[in-house]
Enzyme design. Structure first.
Site, PDB file in Angstrom:
ATOM      1  N   HIS A 130       0.922  -1.228   0.009  1.00 22.49           N
ATOM      2  CA  HIS A 130       0.085   0.067  -0.080  1.00 22.49           C
ATOM      3  C   HIS A 130       0.990   1.243   0.079  1.00 22.49           C
ATOM      4  O   HIS A 130       0.801   2.157  -0.874  1.00 22.49           O
ATOM      5  CB  HIS A 130      -0.804  -0.082   1.138  1.00 22.49           C
ATOM      6  N   LYS A 135     -15.808  -8.539   4.846  1.00 23.42           N
ATOM      7  CA  LYS A 135     -14.715  -8.904   5.591  1.00 23.42           C
ATOM      8  C   LYS A 135     -15.113  -8.587   7.079  1.00 23.42           C
ATOM      9  O   LYS A 135     -15.297  -7.441   7.223  1.00 23.42           O
ATOM     10  CB  LYS A 135     -13.303  -8.237   5.137  1.00 23.42           C
ATOM     11  N   ARG A 191      -2.148  -6.150  -8.357  1.00 19.92           N
ATOM     12  CA  ARG A 191      -0.981  -6.908  -7.919  1.00 19.92           C
ATOM     13  C   ARG A 191      -0.802  -7.888  -8.961  1.00 19.92           C
ATOM     14  O   ARG A 191       0.272  -8.299  -9.446  1.00 19.92           O
ATOM     15  CB  ARG A 191      -1.205  -7.560  -6.564  1.00 19.92           C
ATOM     16  N   SER A 197      -2.904  -7.723   3.054  1.00 23.23           N
ATOM     17  CA  SER A 197      -3.284  -7.687   4.289  1.00 23.23           C
ATOM     18  C   SER A 197      -3.419  -9.101   4.887  1.00 23.23           C
ATOM     19  O   SER A 197      -3.277  -9.297   6.093  1.00 23.23           O
ATOM     20  CB  SER A 197      -4.147  -6.668   4.507  1.00 23.23           C
TER      21      SER A 197
HETATM   22  P1  ADP Z   1      -9.997  -4.022  -0.040  1.00 23.22           P
HETATM   23  O1  ADP Z   1     -10.488  -4.600   1.121  1.00 23.22           O
HETATM   24  O2  ADP Z   1     -10.792  -2.641  -0.479  1.00 23.22           O
HETATM   25  O3  ADP Z   1      -9.394  -4.821  -1.226  1.00 23.22           O
HETATM   26  P2  ADP Z   1      -7.209  -3.507   0.714  1.00 23.22           P
HETATM   27  O4  ADP Z   1      -6.819  -2.669   2.005  1.00 23.22           O
HETATM   28  O5  ADP Z   1      -7.113  -4.832   0.997  1.00 23.22           O
HETATM   29  O6  ADP Z   1      -8.587  -3.129   0.520  1.00 23.22           O
HETATM   30  O7  ADP Z   1      -6.604  -3.086  -0.714  1.00 23.22           O
HETATM   31  C1  ADP Z   1      -6.791  -1.638  -0.991  1.00 23.22           C
HETATM   32  C2  ADP Z   1      -5.938  -1.385  -2.316  1.00 23.22           C
HETATM   33  O8  ADP Z   1      -4.758  -1.621  -2.456  1.00 23.22           O
HETATM   34  C3  ADP Z   1      -6.891  -2.406  -3.430  1.00 23.22           C
HETATM   35  O9  ADP Z   1      -6.798  -1.780  -4.729  1.00 23.22           O
HETATM   36  C4  ADP Z   1      -5.759  -3.548  -3.360  1.00 23.22           C
HETATM   37  O10 ADP Z   1      -5.616  -4.166  -4.760  1.00 23.22           O
HETATM   38  C5  ADP Z   1      -4.628  -2.587  -3.354  1.00 23.22           C
HETATM   39  N1  ADP Z   1      -3.608  -3.394  -2.736  1.00 23.22           N
HETATM   40  C6  ADP Z   1      -3.408  -4.208  -1.672  1.00 23.22           C
HETATM   41  N2  ADP Z   1      -2.201  -4.777  -1.525  1.00 23.22           N
HETATM   42  C7  ADP Z   1      -1.336  -4.105  -2.509  1.00 23.22           C
HETATM   43  C8  ADP Z   1       0.014  -4.560  -2.814  1.00 23.22           C
HETATM   44  N3  ADP Z   1       0.976  -5.090  -2.236  1.00 23.22           N
HETATM   45  N4  ADP Z   1       0.570  -3.659  -3.903  1.00 23.22           N
HETATM   46  C9  ADP Z   1      -0.408  -2.812  -4.716  1.00 23.22           C
HETATM   47  N5  ADP Z   1      -1.670  -2.656  -4.265  1.00 23.22           N
HETATM   48  C10 ADP Z   1      -2.263  -3.479  -3.207  1.00 23.22           C
END
Ligand code: ADP
Length: 159
Positions: A19, A43, A92, A130
């Site tokens: 992130h 979730k 990703r 995450s």
């Molecule tokens: P959500 O629950 O909306 O998927 P996340 O917190 O898991 O939220 O992710 C927020 C955004 O960041 C999403 O667009 C996800 O694809 C992106 N994201 C998550 N991990 C990574 C990473 N390692 N690299 C780039 N983008 C990421």
């Protein structure tokens, strides 16, 4: 001139180095990037909204054009209220594509004036999620490569 504002929405449960990589890149492209932390109804959250806000704010405090906020409305409504023109999402792998494509289509339908932009992280962050960080943490594994030190410390307290 209109300020270029992007919303980067997500659960950030917890915020990871993936992130953060994306946020740093975006902060160079936009006047302001707003990290919008939401309670994802699909979730059940590991961390409370306040803990997630705290972790993200502390981790990103050295970037001046970043704001960390929580929201519980429709994403396009939150974006409009913040005068944001862009919703930023991370991609990703191909596996992210289908869901993200659907989400951006729905958001475009709900508000055609707001664009969704996709960014990819640097290669070394592409496998971080995450949910995997939570799983590794719960099994006593080393998460130091996936989250900043301050987040790691707070996560260990939380366990
Ligand atoms: P959500 O629950 O909306 O998927 P996340 O917190 O898991 O939220 O992710 C927020 C955004 O960041 C999403 O667009 C996800 O694809 C992106 N994201 C998550 N991990 C990574 C990473 N390692 N690299 C780039 N983008 C990421």
């Amino acid at each position: 001139m209109t300020k270029k504002i992007a919303i980067y929405p997500g659960s950030f449960d917890p915020i990871t180095n993936g992130h953060i990589d994306l946020i740093k890149r975006a902060s160079k492209l936009f006047d302001e990037v707003i990290i919008g932390i939401t309670q994802n109804s699909k979730k059940s959250a590991f961390l409370s909204i306040d803990q997630r806000l705290d972790m993200a704010s502390k981790t990103l405090s050295d970037i001046s054009n970043i704001k960390v906020m929580s929201f519980n409305t429709l994403l396009v409504d939150f974006a409009k209220a913040q005068n944001a023109q862009v919703i930023l999402r991370g991609l990703r792998a191909v596996s992210d594509f289908e869901y993200e494509f659907q989400l951006s289509g729905m958001n475009k339908h709900l508000n055609p004036t707001i664009e969704t932009l996709f960014m990819t992280p640097a290669e070394q962050y592409a496998n971080i999620s995450s949910s995997l960080v939570r799983e590794i943490l719960s099994l006593g594994g080393d998460i130091s490569h996936f989250v900043p030190k301050s987040v790691e410390a707070l996560l260990k307290q939380q366990l």
